[in-house]
Design a protein around this motif. Sequence first.
Motif, PDB file in Angstrom:
ATOM      1  N   HIS A 145       0.830  -1.196   0.000  1.00  0.00           N
ATOM      2  CA  HIS A 145       0.000   0.000   0.000  1.00  0.00           C
ATOM      3  C   HIS A 145       0.871   1.254   0.000  1.00  0.00           C
ATOM      4  O   HIS A 145       0.516   2.254  -0.619  1.00  0.00           O
ATOM      5  CB  HIS A 145      -0.921  -0.008   1.230  1.00  0.00           C
ATOM      6  CG  HIS A 145      -1.978   1.045   1.204  1.00  0.00           C
ATOM      7  ND1 HIS A 145      -2.767   1.342   2.290  1.00  0.00           N
ATOM      8  CD2 HIS A 145      -2.393   1.895   0.232  1.00  0.00           C
ATOM      9  CE1 HIS A 145      -3.611   2.303   1.978  1.00  0.00           C
ATOM     10  NE2 HIS A 145      -3.397   2.661   0.739  1.00  0.00           N
ATOM     11  N   ILE A 156      -4.705   1.748  -4.371  1.00  0.00           N
ATOM     12  CA  ILE A 156      -5.115   0.349  -4.304  1.00  0.00           C
ATOM     13  C   ILE A 156      -6.453   0.131  -4.988  1.00  0.00           C
ATOM     14  O   ILE A 156      -6.647  -0.899  -5.659  1.00  0.00           O
ATOM     15  CB  ILE A 156      -5.160  -0.120  -2.837  1.00  0.00           C
ATOM     16  CG1 ILE A 156      -3.755  -0.127  -2.233  1.00  0.00           C
ATOM     17  CG2 ILE A 156      -5.794  -1.509  -2.738  1.00  0.00           C
ATOM     18  CD1 ILE A 156      -2.774  -1.061  -2.899  1.00  0.00           C
ATOM     19  N   VAL A 172      -2.765  -7.279  -0.559  1.00  0.00           N
ATOM     20  CA  VAL A 172      -2.156  -5.992  -0.217  1.00  0.00           C
ATOM     21  C   VAL A 172      -1.320  -6.105   1.053  1.00  0.00           C
ATOM     22  O   VAL A 172      -1.791  -6.619   2.073  1.00  0.00           O
ATOM     23  CB  VAL A 172      -3.231  -4.908  -0.034  1.00  0.00           C
ATOM     24  CG1 VAL A 172      -2.607  -3.587   0.422  1.00  0.00           C
ATOM     25  CG2 VAL A 172      -4.007  -4.709  -1.331  1.00  0.00           C
ATOM     26  N   ALA A 174      -0.118  -4.057   3.895  1.00  0.00           N
ATOM     27  CA  ALA A 174      -0.440  -2.782   4.548  1.00  0.00           C
ATOM     28  C   ALA A 174       0.477  -2.494   5.731  1.00  0.00           C
ATOM     29  O   ALA A 174       0.100  -1.778   6.656  1.00  0.00           O
ATOM     30  CB  ALA A 174      -1.894  -2.788   5.007  1.00  0.00           C
ATOM     31  N   THR A 177       0.827   1.241   6.419  1.00  0.00           N
ATOM     32  CA  THR A 177      -0.362   2.098   6.461  1.00  0.00           C
ATOM     33  C   THR A 177      -1.401   1.667   7.490  1.00  0.00           C
ATOM     34  O   THR A 177      -2.226   2.485   7.896  1.00  0.00           O
ATOM     35  CB  THR A 177      -1.045   2.131   5.080  1.00  0.00           C
ATOM     36  OG1 THR A 177      -1.298   0.780   4.652  1.00  0.00           O
ATOM     37  CG2 THR A 177      -0.162   2.834   4.056  1.00  0.00           C
ATOM     38  N   ILE A 183      -8.118   2.740   5.589  1.00  0.00           N
ATOM     39  CA  ILE A 183      -8.239   1.549   4.755  1.00  0.00           C
ATOM     40  C   ILE A 183      -9.648   0.987   4.916  1.00  0.00           C
ATOM     41  O   ILE A 183     -10.102   0.759   6.041  1.00  0.00           O
ATOM     42  CB  ILE A 183      -7.216   0.469   5.163  1.00  0.00           C
ATOM     43  CG1 ILE A 183      -5.778   0.955   4.936  1.00  0.00           C
ATOM     44  CG2 ILE A 183      -7.463  -0.833   4.395  1.00  0.00           C
ATOM     45  CD1 ILE A 183      -4.720   0.007   5.455  1.00  0.00           C
TER      46      ILE A 183
END
Length: 377
Positions: A145, A156, A172, A174, A177, A183
């Motif tokens: 991400h 994304i 993904v 992450a 993030t 998200i």
Amino acid sequence: MIYLDNAATTLHKPQQVIDAVVHAMQSMGNCSRGTHEGALDAARTVYGARANIAKLFGCERADNVVFTQNSTEALNIAISGIIEAGDHVVSTDLEHNSVLRPLYKLEAERGIRLSFVPADKRGNIDYNEFESLMQPDTRAIVCTHASNLTGNILDIKRIAETAHKHGAIIIVDASQTAGCYPIDMRRMGIDVLCFTGHKGLMGPQGTGGMCIAEGIEIKPFKVGGSGVHSYSKTQPSEYPARLEAGTLNGHGLAGLSAAVGFILETGVEAIHNKESMLMRRFYEGVKDIEGVSVYGDFSCDRAAIVALNISGYDSGAAADELSQAYGIATRPGAHCAPRMHNALGTSDIGAVRFSFSWFNTEQETDMAIYAVREMAR
């Protein structure tokens, strides 16, 4: 110490996290291994952690939240459990070795084929490249991400639309993030979201996991005790037991649940805004210093990371000077991101990464600017 290595792990945790871990150490038994109060306390705590994670990330079902030791383990489970021999996979130059090495392993062992969307000198990609790389047998797009080196964010939702258009799924990473950037799996079209607990989620090390969208099937990576279906010779088929063989890190998950509760109460947007403010304050303070090279694209929204080099210093030597002379903790070197360093032209010297968290201050940021300026001088 001024701690600016939050992209590696957050040092400062909410007090609720510390209290939750201490309480769990004193009270919790083993989740799904009994009906006494200690075991039930563990089961309630672990389910509460699933529910908090599902709420934070927009995962449709709490029992589709699977816990692992970290995002590396989650990515290994997802990649190995979805991608079959002969499949084609698309990834990017922004990836951490947590994505790259599982893919390279399957390339060697299962004969999968890999294509990578290249990054330019600012760490950006051309999204049209995803479309051009898709093939009839493309099984998945696996991507980060946000780059752990430059902080550049990937769109994304746009990538997921390309994947789904061609009948592929998107996995993904992450790691950079989760907890500090909004998200929503449903809105973004994410099929599998892998996260770690010890970075932006501000939880304990040894915690992490994945959120799995409805209809996504992942084969077990390991098998063993699950607390259910004990007479079956095979691992239970339902999530989360399918992917959670063995005793969970219940004490750590108690801390993670408390951390996510803190994030939900504080607001991901508020956390992202503060971290972005500190990151941009630092960037504006160092970008025009003679002899300082800053990497990444700062023209758009991004993770709270600034990677740079100071002329005359190897990145390791610069980080040592920052630590020993100024009491500032950073991360030098290759950052487990070899393709990104190749794109930036920093493979030989690495880079010094400054990464900010909710608990950093403007005063600490200004001290870091001062230190870089003095070292460059």
